[in-house]
Design a protein around this motif. Structure first.
Motif: not given
Length: 100
Positions: A2, A4-5, A7-9, A12-13
């Motif tokens: 995926t 990187a953005s 809005d990641k939780q 998720e990171v």
């Protein structure tokens, strides 16, 4: 994989770092052309921790960033939210008190 953005939780990171933990330090060395090692030493020099002082190393990953502090005799606590990174760090440096 995926992308990187912003809005990641956090989970998720952390999961992303869990997945790359085994090769993270090598990748970091290659991508920085070895400069990451120098940056860690310079940070430790700037902090100037002395024997017996407590250093909390936030976002420590595999605790590679913690080693220069430990070399000064400081008590360093590597902390990260990626359990995969901490597990890899514990394999390499079982004496460090890695903390999630």
């Amino acid at each position: 994989m995926t992308r990187a953005s912003l809005d990641k939780q956090p989970h998720e990171v952390a999961s992303m770092f869990d997945g790359v933990a085994a090769n993270y330090d090598l990748t970091n060395d290659v991508l920085s052309l070895g400069q990451a090692r120098l940056w860690r030493k310079e940070v430790a020099k700037a902090v100037a921790a002395r024997p017996g002082q407590l250093v909390l190393d936030l976002a420590a990953g595999t605790a590679t960033s913690s080693l220069p502090f430990a070399a000064t005799g400081a008590y360093v606590v590597p902390c990260d939210f990626s359990l995969g990174m901490l597990s890899e760090g514990k394999k390499r440096n079982p004496w460090l008190p890695l903390t999630a």
